[in-house]
Design an enzyme around this catalytic site. Structure first.
Site, mmCIF file in Angstrom:
data_model
loop_
_atom_site.group_PDB
_atom_site.id
_atom_site.type_symbol
_atom_site.label_atom_id
_atom_site.label_comp_id
_atom_site.label_asym_id
_atom_site.label_seq_id
_atom_site.Cartn_x
_atom_site.Cartn_y
_atom_site.Cartn_z
ATOM 1 C CB SER A 11 90.785 14.250 25.836
ATOM 2 O OG SER A 11 90.386 14.572 24.675
ATOM 3 C CE1 TYR A 42 90.795 12.056 29.131
ATOM 4 C CE2 TYR A 42 89.256 13.513 29.950
ATOM 5 C CZ TYR A 42 90.608 13.041 29.757
ATOM 6 O OH TYR A 42 91.398 13.377 30.884
ATOM 7 C CB CYS A 73 87.016 18.577 26.619
ATOM 8 S SG CYS A 73 86.671 16.792 26.131
ATOM 9 C CG ASN A 74 81.593 19.503 23.061
ATOM 10 O OD1 ASN A 74 80.693 20.056 23.173
ATOM 11 N ND2 ASN A 74 82.585 19.687 22.144
ATOM 12 C CB THR A 75 83.916 13.603 26.113
ATOM 13 O OG1 THR A 75 83.931 13.906 24.837
ATOM 14 C CG2 THR A 75 83.666 12.513 26.760
ATOM 15 C CB THR A 193 87.148 21.176 21.202
ATOM 16 O OG1 THR A 193 87.577 19.979 21.923
ATOM 17 C CG2 THR A 193 85.920 21.803 21.851
#
Ligand code: DGL
Length: 274
Positions: A11, A42, A73-75, A193
């Site tokens: 993001s 995000y 990106c974990n989201t 991250t």
């Protein structure tokens, strides 16, 4: 000359902490980084929006010639990866691959705790999705997991406030919550991250004996393994050691911050969603 770089998406700036480790581990490949800074963060957005934005990014990477995209990106990994893999990939290119950061982290996290109590720090989106609980249970069913959403941590980093006084307040607040719920916690996973940029502050407020785990090297090792297991993919990727950066935000802003986070000079190209 056609190139097939490895696409790395976030993001905003956070994915650069992953790209840094990936390029250190696998320097020979070409890489294309996209930070969707104009629409970051995000972590506070709903499923449909994160899915829509991430799919748009994945399509863009494929149009640039990428065969393999890492959602750093974990989201996006929590809210969009599975749907993209199952519903969209067959139509977009059945031989192309999109990988995330949650599974490789879940596979190894149990190695870093002695007490068996771990804390997961992430964005509200990642924590609410429960993706870490679900994935970690598959590999380490006996771990006690305490989760904590930290809605202000990404905005602090995106606004270069990671070393400011505001960061002290918000970092201490969430670490205190973790230790209150799980006094035996001896391993903290930074499941976003962006969070390695807050390490100076995090190290100030952790309890003695706590190990802080960041994802960059975990994801890099996992990607190296993946490419060994999938030579058909490794062969398709171009290897000229090239790195290109794109941002949907302000390029001058991105360059200054990205260079800081990536550790090398970055000169990004602008991208505007149509
Ligand atoms: N780096 C992203 C992650 O790992 C941050 C998400 C956001 O934009 O909130 O979750």
């Amino acid at each position: 000359m056609t190139t097939a770089p490895i696409g790395v998406f976030d993001s905003g700036y956070g994915g650069l902490t992953v790209l840094k480790e990936i390029t250190r581990t696998l320097p020979e490949y070409d890489y294309l980084y996209l930070g969707d800074n104009a629409r970051a963060p995000y972590g506070t957005r709903d499923y449909d929006t994160v899915y829509k934005y991430t799919l748009e990014a994945v399509k863009w990477f494929f149009n640039q010639g990428c065969e393999l995209v890492i959602l750093a990106c974990n989201t996006a990994s929590a809210k969009a990866l599975r749907t993209i893999q199952q519903n969209d990939l067959p139509a977009l290119g059945a031989d192309k691959r999109v990988l995330g950061v949650i599974r490789p982290t879940a596979e190894v996290i149990g190695q870093f705790t002695k007490t068996g109590h771990i804390g997961i720090l992430g964005t509200p989106g990642t924590i609410q999705s429960n993706s870490y609980q679900i994935e970690i249970r598959k590999f380490f069913p006996h771990l006690i997991i305490i989760q904590e959403a930290c809605p202000m941590w990404v905005p602090l980093v995106e606004n270069l406030e990671q070393d400011g006084e505001g960061a002290d307040y918000f970092v201490k607040k969430h670490l205190d919550h973790i230790y209150q719920s799980g006094p035996k916690t001896d391993c903290l996973l930074l499941a976003c991250t962006h969070y390695p940029l807050l390490l100076n502050k995090i190290n100030r407020y952790i309890h003695e004996g706590t190990r802080v785990i960041t994802q960059g090297n975990i994801v890099a090792e996992s990607l190296a393994e993946y490419l060994k297991r999938h030579p058909e993919m490794a062969q398709k990727l171009s290897k000229n050691g090239k790195r290109e950066f794109y941002t949907t935000g302000d390029v001058a802003h991105f360059d200054t911050r990205a260079s800081l986070f990536y550790g090398e000079n970055v000169a990004a190209f602008p991208l505007q969603w149509t």
